[in-house]
Motif scaffolding. Structure first.
Motif, PDB file in Angstrom:
ATOM      1  N   VAL A  21       0.846  -1.193   0.000  1.00 29.11           N
ATOM      2  CA  VAL A  21       0.000   0.000   0.000  1.00 29.11           C
ATOM      3  C   VAL A  21       0.886   1.249   0.000  1.00 29.11           C
ATOM      4  O   VAL A  21       1.786   1.387   0.820  1.00 29.11           O
ATOM      5  CB  VAL A  21      -0.924   0.008   1.242  1.00 29.11           C
ATOM      6  CG1 VAL A  21      -1.726   1.303   1.306  1.00 29.11           C
ATOM      7  CG2 VAL A  21      -1.839  -1.203   1.240  1.00 29.11           C
ATOM      8  N   ARG A  22       0.615   2.156  -0.961  1.00 24.83           N
ATOM      9  CA  ARG A  22       1.381   3.398  -1.037  1.00 24.83           C
ATOM     10  C   ARG A  22       1.035   4.275   0.154  1.00 24.83           C
ATOM     11  O   ARG A  22      -0.123   4.558   0.422  1.00 24.83           O
ATOM     12  CB  ARG A  22       1.081   4.125  -2.342  1.00 24.83           C
ATOM     13  CG  ARG A  22       1.877   5.403  -2.515  1.00 24.83           C
ATOM     14  CD  ARG A  22       1.691   6.081  -3.867  1.00 24.83           C
ATOM     15  NE  ARG A  22       0.592   5.662  -4.688  1.00 24.83           N
ATOM     16  CZ  ARG A  22      -0.618   6.230  -4.682  1.00 24.83           C
ATOM     17  NH1 ARG A  22      -0.870   7.236  -3.893  1.00 24.83           N
ATOM     18  NH2 ARG A  22      -1.566   5.793  -5.481  1.00 24.83           N
ATOM     19  N   LYS A  23       2.059   4.732   0.887  1.00 25.07           N
ATOM     20  CA  LYS A  23       1.848   5.558   2.075  1.00 25.07           C
ATOM     21  C   LYS A  23       2.171   7.025   1.809  1.00 25.07           C
ATOM     22  O   LYS A  23       1.447   7.904   2.248  1.00 25.07           O
ATOM     23  CB  LYS A  23       2.691   5.041   3.249  1.00 25.07           C
ATOM     24  CG  LYS A  23       2.267   3.677   3.728  1.00 25.07           C
ATOM     25  CD  LYS A  23       0.862   3.716   4.300  1.00 25.07           C
ATOM     26  CE  LYS A  23       0.418   2.382   4.840  1.00 25.07           C
ATOM     27  NZ  LYS A  23      -0.892   2.424   5.454  1.00 25.07           N
ATOM     28  N   THR A  24       3.294   7.289   1.135  1.00 25.24           N
ATOM     29  CA  THR A  24       3.694   8.668   0.845  1.00 25.24           C
ATOM     30  C   THR A  24       4.279   8.749  -0.558  1.00 25.24           C
ATOM     31  O   THR A  24       4.713   7.752  -1.131  1.00 25.24           O
ATOM     32  CB  THR A  24       4.748   9.190   1.847  1.00 25.24           C
ATOM     33  OG1 THR A  24       5.863   8.305   1.838  1.00 25.24           O
ATOM     34  CG2 THR A  24       4.183   9.306   3.253  1.00 25.24           C
ATOM     35  N   THR A  25       4.294   9.975  -1.080  1.00 23.99           N
ATOM     36  CA  THR A  25       4.886  10.241  -2.390  1.00 23.99           C
ATOM     37  C   THR A  25       5.793  11.453  -2.246  1.00 23.99           C
ATOM     38  O   THR A  25       5.507  12.365  -1.466  1.00 23.99           O
ATOM     39  CB  THR A  25       3.791  10.522  -3.439  1.00 23.99           C
ATOM     40  OG1 THR A  25       2.879   9.424  -3.455  1.00 23.99           O
ATOM     41  CG2 THR A  25       4.392  10.704  -4.831  1.00 23.99           C
ATOM     42  N   TYR A  26       6.881  11.458  -3.012  1.00 25.87           N
ATOM     43  CA  TYR A  26       7.861  12.545  -2.972  1.00 25.87           C
ATOM     44  C   TYR A  26       8.032  13.109  -4.373  1.00 25.87           C
ATOM     45  O   TYR A  26       8.207  12.364  -5.337  1.00 25.87           O
ATOM     46  CB  TYR A  26       9.209  12.026  -2.463  1.00 25.87           C
ATOM     47  CG  TYR A  26       9.092  11.402  -1.095  1.00 25.87           C
ATOM     48  CD1 TYR A  26       9.271  12.167   0.054  1.00 25.87           C
ATOM     49  CD2 TYR A  26       8.766  10.066  -0.951  1.00 25.87           C
ATOM     50  CE1 TYR A  26       9.132  11.606   1.308  1.00 25.87           C
ATOM     51  CE2 TYR A  26       8.621   9.493   0.305  1.00 25.87           C
ATOM     52  CZ  TYR A  26       8.808  10.269   1.430  1.00 25.87           C
ATOM     53  OH  TYR A  26       8.655   9.710   2.667  1.00 25.87           O
TER      54      TYR A  26
END
Length: 106
Positions: free
Chosen positions: A36-41
């Protein structure tokens, strides 16, 4: 010219499966052990550009939260860390970055 393909480079962050997924030099995500994707940069060369992007993504409801900080995950000087980011925005930014970097090569 053909559109570049996103080839994700996965970097294991912890032994229990947290992963940094580098989509392009200026775009990366972190996923949990369950995928599951939690954060994006999103990376930027100046604080001003990062702040402009942060303002835009929050005003357009492209994510639930966004902060500007000195880069910790990307090789740029500044990054915008976002949560619950629209997948279409992530892909669009990564493809744009890959296309621009491909045009620079000799």
């Amino acid at each position: 010219m053909n559109s570049p393909e996103i080839k994700v480079k996965k970097v294991e962050l912890t032994s229990d499966g947290w992963t940094l997924n580098i989509l392009s030099p200026r775009v990366a995500t972190i996923t949990s052990p369950t995928g599951v994707r939690k954060t994006t940069y999103f990376g930027f060369d100046s604080k001003e550009k990062a702040e402009t992007f942060q303002y835009w993504v929050t005003r357009k409801d492209k994510c639930s939260k966004a902060i500007v900080r000195s880069s910790e995950r990307l090789s740029t000087l500044w990054e915008v860390k976002t949560w619950e980011t629209e997948e279409s925005l992530i892909v669009e930014c990564a493809l744009k970055d890959l296309k621009e970097n491909a045009a620079i090569t000799f």
